[in-house]
Write a protein that holds these residues in place. Structure first.
Motif, PDB file in Angstrom:
ATOM      1  N   LEU A  67       0.829  -1.203   0.000  1.00 21.02           N
ATOM      2  CA  LEU A  67       0.000   0.000   0.000  1.00 21.02           C
ATOM      3  C   LEU A  67       0.861   1.250   0.000  1.00 21.02           C
ATOM      4  O   LEU A  67       2.003   1.237   0.459  1.00 21.02           O
ATOM      5  CB  LEU A  67      -0.922   0.029   1.229  1.00 21.02           C
ATOM      6  CG  LEU A  67      -2.151  -0.851   1.156  1.00 21.02           C
ATOM      7  CD1 LEU A  67      -1.976  -2.048   2.051  1.00 21.02           C
ATOM      8  CD2 LEU A  67      -3.383  -0.068   1.569  1.00 21.02           C
ATOM      9  N   GLY A 238      -3.254  -0.680  -3.320  1.00 22.84           N
ATOM     10  CA  GLY A 238      -4.169   0.158  -2.552  1.00 22.84           C
ATOM     11  C   GLY A 238      -3.490   1.458  -2.194  1.00 22.84           C
ATOM     12  O   GLY A 238      -2.260   1.584  -2.253  1.00 22.84           O
ATOM     13  N   SER A 262      -8.498  -0.029  -0.468  1.00 31.98           N
ATOM     14  CA  SER A 262      -7.668  -1.233  -0.374  1.00 31.98           C
ATOM     15  C   SER A 262      -8.195  -2.219  -1.406  1.00 31.98           C
ATOM     16  O   SER A 262      -9.341  -2.659  -1.314  1.00 31.98           O
ATOM     17  CB  SER A 262      -7.749  -1.836   1.038  1.00 31.98           C
ATOM     18  OG  SER A 262      -7.112  -3.100   1.068  1.00 31.98           O
ATOM     19  N   ARG A 263      -7.370  -2.562  -2.375  1.00 34.42           N
ATOM     20  CA  ARG A 263      -7.853  -3.361  -3.503  1.00 34.42           C
ATOM     21  C   ARG A 263      -8.052  -4.834  -3.165  1.00 34.42           C
ATOM     22  O   ARG A 263      -8.578  -5.580  -3.983  1.00 34.42           O
ATOM     23  CB  ARG A 263      -6.864  -3.241  -4.666  1.00 34.42           C
ATOM     24  CG  ARG A 263      -6.768  -1.822  -5.223  1.00 34.42           C
ATOM     25  CD  ARG A 263      -5.841  -1.762  -6.415  1.00 34.42           C
ATOM     26  NE  ARG A 263      -5.658  -0.396  -6.869  1.00 34.42           N
ATOM     27  CZ  ARG A 263      -4.841  -0.034  -7.850  1.00 34.42           C
ATOM     28  NH1 ARG A 263      -4.136  -0.963  -8.461  1.00 34.42           N
ATOM     29  NH2 ARG A 263      -4.725   1.222  -8.212  1.00 34.42           N
TER      30      ARG A 263
END
Length: 344
Positions: A67, A238, A262-263
């Motif tokens: 991230l 993300g 957040s993917r």
């Protein structure tokens, strides 16, 4: 490389900076490693407790995820990074302080990590006054160190502050050797170096060890379309955006949950958690879109039931998103608190 680095502060070449004597129980290994076959990596399936309420509840991180923390200068990136260093569940913490202020090195070690967590952490420091080659090597060294611990089967937390300074170091070198600038002064090689560095983190071979990585990205002038920020957003899993407006109003951590994502959250949390988080974001966003109307008194209560609900829940939602830097919030507690806020 080796467990003798734990608890130590070293420079880009592995030389101790902490006056703790020579390194023991270490071996010399190459920093350049072959990338892991994408089909041999485990997917991100397990949630990771970061100890930060807004992230645990609304931007849940998976073990092995990468991230970015996106913000302008002075908005609280380093403090949020420190909170995650203190509270995230990890066997080893590798911190890369690349191109940042020199005074932050000692502060990070003594004030943020402290004695309790220092024994499982290693800090690689290449401050702003270091030559660009050493700044780049510092980032590569921290990543290679994280890979070494991951290959031993450990769960590693890699914190790099910052990815932008790494790109700036590459820009200095590329311009010095005559490479033409392409996008806002950045040569093409900068955008090739970023994925080469970032792709080295993640889950190990067949579930053996992991590297969960947080990279801070400096958005110059708070511009989210800054070329490095834009490139980093595309290659990370993300992004957590910090808002200067929230920071100026005393809202910490200053996470803008509307712009953040957040993917992998849908892969690591149960459906009930995902639905709760989606409902929270919808109500919070509904209030923010009508905030100006409410503040000037142009909105009449009763004309929009959903907005009335958002106004009623707003104080609790704001309190939920705020957290003291010395307060830890466990994942289960975050879920209970979010449910209580929505059903108040």
């Amino acid at each position: 490389m080796g467990s003798g680095l734990l608890g130590r502060v070293v420079d880009s070449q592995g030389q101790p900076l902490d006056h703790g004597g020579p390194l023991q129980d270490v071996v010399a290994l190459p920093m350049d490693r072959s990338p892991i076959n994408a089909m041999e990596r485990d997917p991100v399936r397990e949630p990771l407790d970061t100890g930060v309420r807004a992230i645990n509840a609304l931007l849940t991180v998976g073990r092995g995820q990468r991230l970015g923390l996106f913000a302008g200068s002075g908005v609280g990136k380093s403090v949020l990074l420190g909170m995650m260093a203190r509270y995230t569940q990890a066997d080893v913490i590798v911190v890369g302080l690349i191109g940042e202020r020199g005074r932050e090195v000692k502060e990070f070690v003594e004030d943020i990590l402290g004695e309790e967590d220092r024994g499982r952490a290693v800090v690689v420091a290449a401050p702003a006054d270091a030559p660009p080659l050493l700044r780049m090597q510092g980032a590569a060294y921290a990543t290679a160190m994280a890979e070494h611990f991951r290959d031993q089967g450990r769960h590693v937390l890699l914190l790099m502050d910052s990815l932008t300074r790494y790109a700036m170091a590459q820009r200095e070198i590329a311009l010095a050797i005559g490479e033409p600038p392409a996008t806002k002064g950045y040569p093409p090689s900068c955008f090739a170096k970023l994925p080469a560095l970032v792709e080295r983190s993640g889950n190990g071979l067949n579930g053996r060890g992991s590297i969960t990585a947080f990279y801070t990205v400096l958005s110059e002038g708070d511009d989210q379309q800054d070329p490095i920020a834009d490139a980093a957003r595309a290659i990370l899993d993300g992004h957590i955006v910090l808002s200067r407006a929230l920071a100026e109003s005393g809202h910490y951590p200053a996470i803008d949950i509307e712009q953040s994502a957040s993917r992998v959250m849908h892969n690591v949390v149960p459906r009930t958690h995902f639905d709760l988080a989606r409902g929270f974001r919808a109500i919070y966003s509904r209030y923010q879109k009508s905030r100006d109307l409410i503040q000037v008194g142009a909105y009449m209560s009763g004309s929009d039931p959903l907005l009335d609900e958002a106004i009623r829940l707003q104080p609790g939602m704001t309190a939920f998103l705020q957290q003291d830097m010395f307060e830890a919030a466990a994942m289960d507690d975050c879920l209970v608190a979010m449910d209580q806020v929505l059903n108040a």
